[in-house]
Scaffold this active site. Structure first.
Site, PDB file in Angstrom:
ATOM      1  N   ALA A  12      48.296  40.242  34.859  1.00 23.88           N
ATOM      2  CA  ALA A  12      48.163  38.443  35.665  1.00 23.88           C
ATOM      3  C   ALA A  12      50.226  37.950  34.989  1.00 23.88           C
ATOM      4  CB  ALA A  12      47.960  37.679  34.889  1.00 23.88           C
ATOM      5  N   ARG A  23      62.184  37.916  43.600  1.00 25.95           N
ATOM      6  CA  ARG A  23      62.744  36.271  44.575  1.00 25.95           C
ATOM      7  C   ARG A  23      63.695  36.045  44.429  1.00 25.95           C
ATOM      8  NH1 ARG A  23      57.091  36.488  45.085  1.00 25.95           N
ATOM      9  NH2 ARG A  23      57.284  34.035  43.646  1.00 25.95           N
ATOM     10  N   CYS A  44      38.957  37.016  35.608  1.00 32.86           N
ATOM     11  CA  CYS A  44      37.873  36.172  35.851  1.00 32.86           C
ATOM     12  C   CYS A  44      37.464  36.449  36.509  1.00 32.86           C
ATOM     13  CB  CYS A  44      38.770  35.227  36.563  1.00 32.86           C
ATOM     14  SG  CYS A  44      40.292  34.814  35.661  1.00 32.86           S
TER      15      CYS A  44
HETATM   16  C1  FAD Z   1      35.665  38.324  31.819  1.00 32.05           C
HETATM   17  C2  FAD Z   1      36.970  37.554  32.401  1.00 32.05           C
HETATM   18  C3  FAD Z   1      36.866  36.224  32.242  1.00 32.05           C
HETATM   19  C4  FAD Z   1      38.054  35.219  32.806  1.00 32.05           C
HETATM   20  N1  FAD Z   1      37.971  33.837  33.243  1.00 32.05           N
HETATM   21  C5  FAD Z   1      38.822  33.584  32.751  1.00 32.05           C
HETATM   22  C6  FAD Z   1      39.067  32.711  33.741  1.00 32.05           C
HETATM   23  O1  FAD Z   1      37.667  32.093  34.458  1.00 32.05           O
HETATM   24  N2  FAD Z   1      40.281  31.699  33.652  1.00 32.05           N
HETATM   25  C7  FAD Z   1      40.790  31.475  32.848  1.00 32.05           C
HETATM   26  O2  FAD Z   1      42.206  30.945  32.769  1.00 32.05           O
HETATM   27  N3  FAD Z   1      40.907  33.427  32.120  1.00 32.05           N
HETATM   28  C8  FAD Z   1      40.041  33.341  32.522  1.00 32.05           C
HETATM   29  N4  FAD Z   1      40.161  34.982  31.642  1.00 32.05           N
HETATM   30  C9  FAD Z   1      41.595  35.486  30.839  1.00 32.05           C
HETATM   31  C10 FAD Z   1      42.303  35.868  31.402  1.00 32.05           C
HETATM   32  O3  FAD Z   1      41.796  37.338  32.670  1.00 32.05           O
HETATM   33  C11 FAD Z   1      43.445  36.669  30.571  1.00 32.05           C
HETATM   34  O4  FAD Z   1      43.787  35.453  30.365  1.00 32.05           O
HETATM   35  C12 FAD Z   1      44.349  37.308  31.954  1.00 32.05           C
HETATM   36  O5  FAD Z   1      43.881  38.421  32.403  1.00 32.05           O
HETATM   37  C13 FAD Z   1      45.602  38.115  31.268  1.00 32.05           C
HETATM   38  O6  FAD Z   1      46.839  38.007  31.932  1.00 32.05           O
HETATM   39  P1  FAD Z   1      48.279  38.820  30.615  1.00 32.05           P
HETATM   40  O7  FAD Z   1      48.751  39.666  31.794  1.00 32.05           O
HETATM   41  O8  FAD Z   1      48.515  38.602  29.839  1.00 32.05           O
HETATM   42  O9  FAD Z   1      47.155  39.951  30.192  1.00 32.05           O
HETATM   43  P2  FAD Z   1      46.121  41.086  30.935  1.00 32.05           P
HETATM   44  O10 FAD Z   1      45.256  41.129  31.563  1.00 32.05           O
HETATM   45  O11 FAD Z   1      45.202  41.997  29.357  1.00 32.05           O
HETATM   46  O12 FAD Z   1      47.071  42.509  31.568  1.00 32.05           O
HETATM   47  C14 FAD Z   1      47.597  43.787  30.368  1.00 32.05           C
HETATM   48  C15 FAD Z   1      48.060  44.877  30.848  1.00 32.05           C
HETATM   49  O13 FAD Z   1      49.046  45.383  30.146  1.00 32.05           O
HETATM   50  C16 FAD Z   1      48.376  47.010  29.907  1.00 32.05           C
HETATM   51  N5  FAD Z   1      49.053  47.314  28.974  1.00 32.05           N
HETATM   52  C17 FAD Z   1      48.262  47.264  27.933  1.00 32.05           C
HETATM   53  N6  FAD Z   1      49.295  47.370  26.586  1.00 32.05           N
HETATM   54  C18 FAD Z   1      50.441  48.067  28.013  1.00 32.05           C
HETATM   55  C19 FAD Z   1      51.697  49.282  26.977  1.00 32.05           C
HETATM   56  N7  FAD Z   1      51.285  50.122  25.433  1.00 32.05           N
HETATM   57  N8  FAD Z   1      51.853  49.982  28.585  1.00 32.05           N
HETATM   58  C20 FAD Z   1      52.184  49.611  29.239  1.00 32.05           C
HETATM   59  N9  FAD Z   1      51.135  48.724  29.637  1.00 32.05           N
HETATM   60  C21 FAD Z   1      50.631  48.351  28.217  1.00 32.05           C
HETATM   61  C22 FAD Z   1      47.098  46.827  30.139  1.00 32.05           C
HETATM   62  O14 FAD Z   1      46.918  48.130  30.585  1.00 32.05           O
HETATM   63  C23 FAD Z   1      47.229  45.333  30.684  1.00 32.05           C
HETATM   64  O15 FAD Z   1      46.260  45.849  32.104  1.00 32.05           O
HETATM   65  C24 FAD Z   1      38.762  35.612  32.043  1.00 32.05           C
HETATM   66  C25 FAD Z   1      39.103  36.988  31.080  1.00 32.05           C
HETATM   67  C26 FAD Z   1      37.993  38.351  31.165  1.00 32.05           C
HETATM   68  C27 FAD Z   1      38.008  39.473  31.061  1.00 32.05           C
END
Ligand code: FAD
Length: 449
Positions: A12, A23, A44
């Protein structure tokens, strides 16, 4: 030479930053390193995928690898960043497909590595077969495969936060029976106040296939040939076929431990309202970082997709010198469990106490719509407001219809520092299928003294 951007983590926050930056400036040289083989997807959707509300896992993917390639964003999946040298502006990467190691350098670095599930280390046999988390894409695939098996009839969920409770709906949808273990005295303790959680607990307790156990924690997973057959708690022993652990998450920032980047105790990278860390040319956002809270006027750790997307986009703009400042989170979040929905925004009463705020609250029961139009349901609202100024600081609602989307209106009111008096006369829309002439939010505003 074109400015070189490296993004670590391609979901995300990371993909929002990469797309927005590109962009705004087509000449940027952007590389995203992602250690799994999935990018730009929404966790989510996982509970609903697992519960078979939909079948195609790819519908959780917002944008594909090919779409990013077309935009000239280089995405390297199965590449894990193992170390960063902030002084030399270098990242050290392992290609997980062939275990080769290499380095890459950046002008601007974006750390968006998200968070991972925490499994309580004190539960015996936690690594047994049929013990699952629900955090990563792979977790979802594995869990669904087992959940669809007819022989897995009874599931135990450890942890009654958002993820654990959303999973309960998934399991019930597949005809399973569920035991929920929550070590504290109530569910959703960090995010909702007791008036709201009591209603949800009653609803769960009255469901024939759900058994809610508060003040109860798992000690041991009972196994036979490494497969789950039961669970032993501090109070009792139960038969169960599968265990799902949803006891919280931890930022994926271990690989930065020995650097000078500022982090909270839990490992969340501290950022300012521009998405910047304390290290020059290094940004961070999403579940691995803090976020500025608009009511508390300080950094907090509230990991949500909504925040990850917004801050990722803002970083994409700021890489292009936009100097955009984040307006702040309110921790607005919603949850659905079977027929019941609940939403919250701003601060809870507990947070008001912890932050020494002079507050008052109002909690009322009303209805979602007129009685004569079919479908009237009870609706509950709690407001937290400053005692002297009457400025609204927080709101929570629960009911079978119309709770969650009303919370959005209250989020706008809170951000704009409106008072309960303003709310009492706010011109909310009215027609019999949707509300009453005095909407529950008006009533709460008028009852608040
Ligand atoms: C079951 C579930 C339901 C949810 N429902 C909701 C909801 O309804 N509403 C809401 O607002 N939020 C919800 N969330 C929370 C939401 O999914 C997270 O807040 C969001 O995915 C965060 O995005 P991010 O990009 O910060 O991290 P992530 O989605 O965790 O992505 C981080 C990425 O970094 C990669 N990574 C980590 N370390 C390294 C490294 N050293 N080198 C290379 N890659 C790496 C990981 O593999 C991962 O793919 C939910 C979460 C879950 C698990």
């Amino acid at each position: 030479m074109n400015k070189k951007i490296i993004v670590i983590g391609g979901v995300a926050a990371g993909m929002s930053a990469a797309s927005k930056a590109k962009r705004l400036d087509k000449n940027l040289d952007i590389t995203v390193y992602e250690m799994t083989d999935v990018i730009s997807w929404g966790a989510c959707g996982l509970p609903y995928y697992v519960g078979n509300f939909f079948e195609d896992k790819n519908t959780m993917i917002a944008r594909t690898y090919e779409e990013f390639k077309k935009e000239n964003i280089k995405v390297k999946t199965k590449h894990k960043v193992e170390r960063v040298d902030f002084e030399k502006k270098k990242v050290f990467i392992k290609n997980l497909e062939n275990n080769s190691l290499f380095e890459d350098d950046y002008d601007e670095l974006v750390i968006t590595t998200g968070a991972s599930a925490i499994n309580p280390p004190n539960i015996k046999n936690i690594n047994a077969e049929n013990v699952f988390n629900l955090k990563s894409f792979e977790d979802g695939l594995k869990l669904k495969k087992e959940l669809l098996k007819k022989e897995n009839k009874h599931i135990t969920v450890i942890g009654a936060g958002y993820i654990g409770l959303e999973f309960v709906e998934a399991a019930i949808n597949l005809g399973k029976s569920v035991t929920i273990l929550q070590h504290s005295e109530r569910i959703l303790k960090k995010t909702f106040d007791v008036e709201i959680t009591e209603i949800m607990e009653k609803y769960l307790e009255n469901h024939n296939n759900i058994s809610l156990h508060l003040n109860e924690s798992a000690d041991e997973i009972k196994i036979s040939e490494n497969k789950v057959i039961g669970i032993k708690t501090n109070k009792k022993e139960y038969k169960t076929d599968m265990v799902v652990i949803a006891t919280g998450i931890k930022p994926n920032t271990e690989f930065l431990k020995n650097t000078k980047i500022e982090m909270l105790k839990n490992g969340a990278i501290v950022i300012d309202r521009y998405g910047k860390t304390n290290i020059p040319n290094v940004y961070s956002a999403g579940d691995c970082a803090t976020v500025y809270h608009a009511v508390l006027d300080k950094n907090v750790f509230i990991p949500l997709a909504t925040t990850a997307n917004k801050l990722g986009r803002l970083i994409g703009e700021n890489i292009n010198n936009s100097n955009k400042k984040f307006i702040g989170t309110l921790g607005s979040a919603a949850l659905k469990i079977l027929e019941l929905e609940a939403g919250r925004t701003g601060i809870t009463e507990n947070e008001a106490i912890k932050n020494n705020i002079n507050y008052k609250t109002v909690f009322i029961e009303d209805v979602n719509q007129t009685a004569y139009y079919p479908g009237q349901e009870a609706l509950y609202i709690k407001l937290i407001y400053e005692k002297d100024s009457k400025v609204i600081l927080g709101a929570q609602m629960i009911g079978k219809k119309g709770a969650v989307l009303r919370i959005d209106a209250l989020a706008v009111a809170i951000l704009n520092k409106m008072t309960v008096n303003d709310l009492g006369n706010m011109d909310f829309c009215y027609a019999p299928p949707f509300s009453t002439t005095w909407d529950i939010m008006n009533v709460a505003g008028n009852v608040a003294k």
